[in-house]
Design a protein around this motif. Structure first.
Motif, PDB file in Angstrom:
ATOM      1  N   GLU A  79     -80.800 -91.356   1.036  1.00  0.00           N
ATOM      2  CA  GLU A  79     -80.317 -91.584   2.389  1.00  0.00           C
ATOM      3  C   GLU A  79     -78.893 -91.048   2.456  1.00  0.00           C
ATOM      4  N   GLU A  80     -78.740 -89.906   3.123  1.00  0.00           N
ATOM      5  CA  GLU A  80     -77.440 -89.248   3.197  1.00  0.00           C
ATOM      6  C   GLU A  80     -77.228 -88.696   4.604  1.00  0.00           C
ATOM      7  N   PRO A  81     -76.001 -88.703   5.116  1.00  0.00           N
ATOM      8  CA  PRO A  81     -74.775 -89.186   4.467  1.00  0.00           C
ATOM      9  C   PRO A  81     -74.601 -90.702   4.555  1.00  0.00           C
ATOM     10  N   GLU A  82     -75.342 -91.359   5.442  1.00  0.00           N
ATOM     11  CA  GLU A  82     -75.147 -92.798   5.630  1.00  0.00           C
ATOM     12  C   GLU A  82     -76.374 -93.571   5.178  1.00  0.00           C
ATOM     13  N   ILE A  83     -76.149 -94.816   4.804  1.00  0.00           N
ATOM     14  CA  ILE A  83     -77.246 -95.697   4.444  1.00  0.00           C
ATOM     15  C   ILE A  83     -77.937 -96.173   5.726  1.00  0.00           C
ATOM     16  N   LEU A  84     -79.242 -96.350   5.678  1.00  0.00           N
ATOM     17  CA  LEU A  84     -80.031 -96.563   6.891  1.00  0.00           C
ATOM     18  C   LEU A  84     -80.497 -98.000   7.070  1.00  0.00           C
ATOM     19  N   GLU A  85     -80.141 -98.914   6.172  1.00  0.00           N
ATOM     20  CA  GLU A  85     -80.613-100.292   6.184  1.00  0.00           C
ATOM     21  C   GLU A  85     -82.139-100.314   5.978  1.00  0.00           C
ATOM     22  N   THR A  86     -82.718-101.501   6.014  1.00  0.00           N
ATOM     23  CA  THR A  86     -84.134-101.615   5.645  1.00  0.00           C
ATOM     24  C   THR A  86     -85.064-100.966   6.653  1.00  0.00           C
ATOM     25  N   GLY A  87     -84.834-101.209   7.926  1.00  0.00           N
ATOM     26  CA  GLY A  87     -85.719-100.631   8.938  1.00  0.00           C
ATOM     27  C   GLY A  87     -85.586 -99.122   9.033  1.00  0.00           C
ATOM     28  N   GLY A  88     -84.354 -98.653   9.101  1.00  0.00           N
ATOM     29  CA  GLY A  88     -84.134 -97.212   9.155  1.00  0.00           C
ATOM     30  C   GLY A  88     -84.568 -96.522   7.885  1.00  0.00           C
ATOM     31  N   GLY A  89     -84.360 -97.187   6.742  1.00  0.00           N
ATOM     32  CA  GLY A  89     -84.769 -96.599   5.472  1.00  0.00           C
ATOM     33  C   GLY A  89     -86.278 -96.465   5.363  1.00  0.00           C
ATOM     34  N   LEU A  90     -86.995 -97.486   5.832  1.00  0.00           N
ATOM     35  CA  LEU A  90     -88.450 -97.414   5.804  1.00  0.00           C
ATOM     36  C   LEU A  90     -88.954 -96.334   6.744  1.00  0.00           C
ATOM     37  N   ARG A  91     -88.398 -96.280   7.937  1.00  0.00           N
ATOM     38  CA  ARG A  91     -88.830 -95.241   8.887  1.00  0.00           C
ATOM     39  C   ARG A  91     -88.558 -93.845   8.329  1.00  0.00           C
ATOM     40  N   ASN A  92     -87.414 -93.666   7.686  1.00  0.00           N
ATOM     41  CA  ASN A  92     -87.057 -92.373   7.105  1.00  0.00           C
ATOM     42  C   ASN A  92     -88.034 -91.949   6.016  1.00  0.00           C
ATOM     43  N   ALA A  93     -88.628 -92.938   5.319  1.00  0.00           N
ATOM     44  CA  ALA A  93     -89.526 -92.643   4.192  1.00  0.00           C
ATOM     45  C   ALA A  93     -90.983 -92.483   4.605  1.00  0.00           C
ATOM     46  N   LEU A  94     -91.308 -92.751   5.868  1.00  0.00           N
ATOM     47  CA  LEU A  94     -92.716 -92.718   6.277  1.00  0.00           C
ATOM     48  C   LEU A  94     -93.413 -91.389   6.003  1.00  0.00           C
ATOM     49  N   PRO A  95     -92.760 -90.227   6.205  1.00  0.00           N
ATOM     50  CA  PRO A  95     -93.451 -88.968   5.884  1.00  0.00           C
ATOM     51  C   PRO A  95     -93.850 -88.853   4.416  1.00  0.00           C
ATOM     52  N   LEU A  96     -93.096 -89.513   3.533  1.00  0.00           N
ATOM     53  CA  LEU A  96     -93.431 -89.491   2.112  1.00  0.00           C
ATOM     54  C   LEU A  96     -94.466 -90.553   1.769  1.00  0.00           C
ATOM     55  N   LEU A  97     -94.409 -91.684   2.442  1.00  0.00           N
ATOM     56  CA  LEU A  97     -95.356 -92.771   2.176  1.00  0.00           C
ATOM     57  C   LEU A  97     -96.767 -92.415   2.638  1.00  0.00           C
ATOM     58  N   GLN A  98     -96.874 -91.751   3.780  1.00  0.00           N
ATOM     59  CA  GLN A  98     -98.178 -91.325   4.314  1.00  0.00           C
ATOM     60  C   GLN A  98     -99.159 -92.494   4.379  1.00  0.00           C
ATOM     61  N   SER A  99     -98.677 -93.622   4.903  1.00  0.00           N
ATOM     62  CA  SER A  99     -99.483 -94.837   4.848  1.00  0.00           C
ATOM     63  C   SER A  99     -99.170 -95.716   6.051  1.00  0.00           C
ATOM     64  N   ASP A 100    -100.186 -96.358   6.574  1.00  0.00           N
ATOM     65  CA  ASP A 100    -100.017 -97.367   7.612  1.00  0.00           C
ATOM     66  C   ASP A 100    -101.205 -98.317   7.516  1.00  0.00           C
ATOM     67  N   PRO A 101    -100.978 -99.556   7.084  1.00  0.00           N
ATOM     68  CA  PRO A 101     -99.707-100.208   6.844  1.00  0.00           C
ATOM     69  C   PRO A 101     -99.043 -99.744   5.549  1.00  0.00           C
ATOM     70  N   VAL A 102     -97.872-100.336   5.271  1.00  0.00           N
ATOM     71  CA  VAL A 102     -97.176-100.103   4.005  1.00  0.00           C
ATOM     72  C   VAL A 102     -96.808-101.449   3.394  1.00  0.00           C
ATOM     73  N   LEU A 103     -96.680-101.470   2.087  1.00  0.00           N
ATOM     74  CA  LEU A 103     -96.076-102.587   1.385  1.00  0.00           C
ATOM     75  C   LEU A 103     -94.609-102.265   1.137  1.00  0.00           C
ATOM     76  N   THR A 104     -93.735-103.268   1.228  1.00  0.00           N
ATOM     77  CA  THR A 104     -92.345-103.057   0.846  1.00  0.00           C
ATOM     78  C   THR A 104     -91.941-104.129  -0.156  1.00  0.00           C
ATOM     79  N   LEU A 105     -90.982-103.752  -1.001  1.00  0.00           N
ATOM     80  CA  LEU A 105     -90.593-104.612  -2.120  1.00  0.00           C
ATOM     81  C   LEU A 105     -89.094-104.502  -2.341  1.00  0.00           C
ATOM     82  N   ASN A 106     -88.406-105.639  -2.397  1.00  0.00           N
ATOM     83  CA  ASN A 106     -86.999-105.691  -2.790  1.00  0.00           C
ATOM     84  C   ASN A 106     -86.921-105.915  -4.292  1.00  0.00           C
ATOM     85  N   PRO A 107     -86.195-105.080  -5.028  1.00  0.00           N
ATOM     86  CA  PRO A 107     -86.164-105.225  -6.482  1.00  0.00           C
ATOM     87  C   PRO A 107     -85.161-106.242  -6.998  1.00  0.00           C
ATOM     88  N   ASP A 108     -84.322-106.797  -6.130  1.00  0.00           N
ATOM     89  CA  ASP A 108     -83.239-107.658  -6.604  1.00  0.00           C
ATOM     90  C   ASP A 108     -83.609-109.134  -6.587  1.00  0.00           C
TER      91      ASP A 108
END
Length: 230
Positions: A79-108
């Motif tokens: 995510e460059e130049p700015e961080i997109l937060e969780t919603g924006g980050g997920l939307r940005n990754a959708l072309p790579l995920l190629q999935s609907d629905p999606v699972l999301t996971l926080n690693p911390d």
């Protein structure tokens, strides 16, 4: 389960500022709990459900995470130049995920009990749900400050306020992400919309859970793992 498992997004872009000195020279997902980096624990859960694709987003010190993940069947997205937060980050990754629905996971976070991704998949009902969040009662939550996030009604729908803590695993449909005008936004924006429509649901996690959001969370998580033989 492989044919039924959607793609998985692992959120690893954050700065980890609450971890203080521990994230001065490394991204938070590389912090170790019981000898294992948080990102590796998360990917261990992912491997058990065999998704068709796994995407990890990066922003803070991305080179270190890319090097760590090199050679694995992981797709990374910066995510460059700015961080997109969780919603924006997920939307940005959708072309790579190629999935609907999606699972999301926080690693911390650390889970002690069944795989939370499996808990979500087993309870998912797309006819009734636009999102299903895995939540933990406060009595089984460790290392977290503040109260709960949600309560659940008799129909399994989530509402704000209550004794349930969102654990960082969900399965969700992605259509509503495209309705948000901001580039960077929290998933809370979409969840609130779903809740208003009665489409935000929760499933209770039957085990223990620790938030590794601050340095003291490491010791708390390790103690929980020892106590519960994981």
């Amino acid at each position: 389960m492989q044919n039924d498992t959607p793609a998985i997004m692992v959120f690893a872009a954050g700065f980890g500022t609450r971890m203080g000195h521990l994230t001065k020279a490394q991204p938070k997902p590389l912090i170790k709990v019981a000898g294992m980096p948080l990102i590796d624990r998360a990917l261990g859960l992912v491997s058990e459900v065999e998704p068709p694709r796994t995407v990890v987003n990066l922003h803070y010190l991305p080179d270190m995470l890319e090097t760590h993940l090199d050679g694995q069947s992981i797709i990374t997205v910066r995510e460059e130049p700015e961080i997109l937060e969780t919603g924006g980050g997920l939307r940005n990754a959708l072309p790579l995920l190629q999935s609907d629905p999606v699972l999301t996971l926080n690693p911390d976070v650390i889970w002690s009990g069944p795989n939370p991704l499996k808990v979500a998949l087993d309870a998912w009902d797309p006819d009734r749900m636009d999102a299903l969040l895995v939540c933990i009662p406060e009595t089984r939550v460790h290392g977290r400050e503040g109260g709960g996030d949600f309560h659940v009604d008799e129909g399994g729908r989530l509402h704000r306020g209550g004794n349930l803590v969102y654990g960082g695993v969900q399965i969700m449909k992605t259509a509503r992400l495209h309705n948000v005008q901001q580039k960077a936004f929290s998933l809370n924006v979409v969840w609130n919309e779903m809740a208003n429509d009665g489409r935000l649901h929760g499933v209770e996690y039957p085990g223990q859970w620790t938030d590794v959001g601050r340095p003291e969370g490491i010791d708390i998580a390790e103690q929980m793992l020892r106590n519960h033989n994981v």
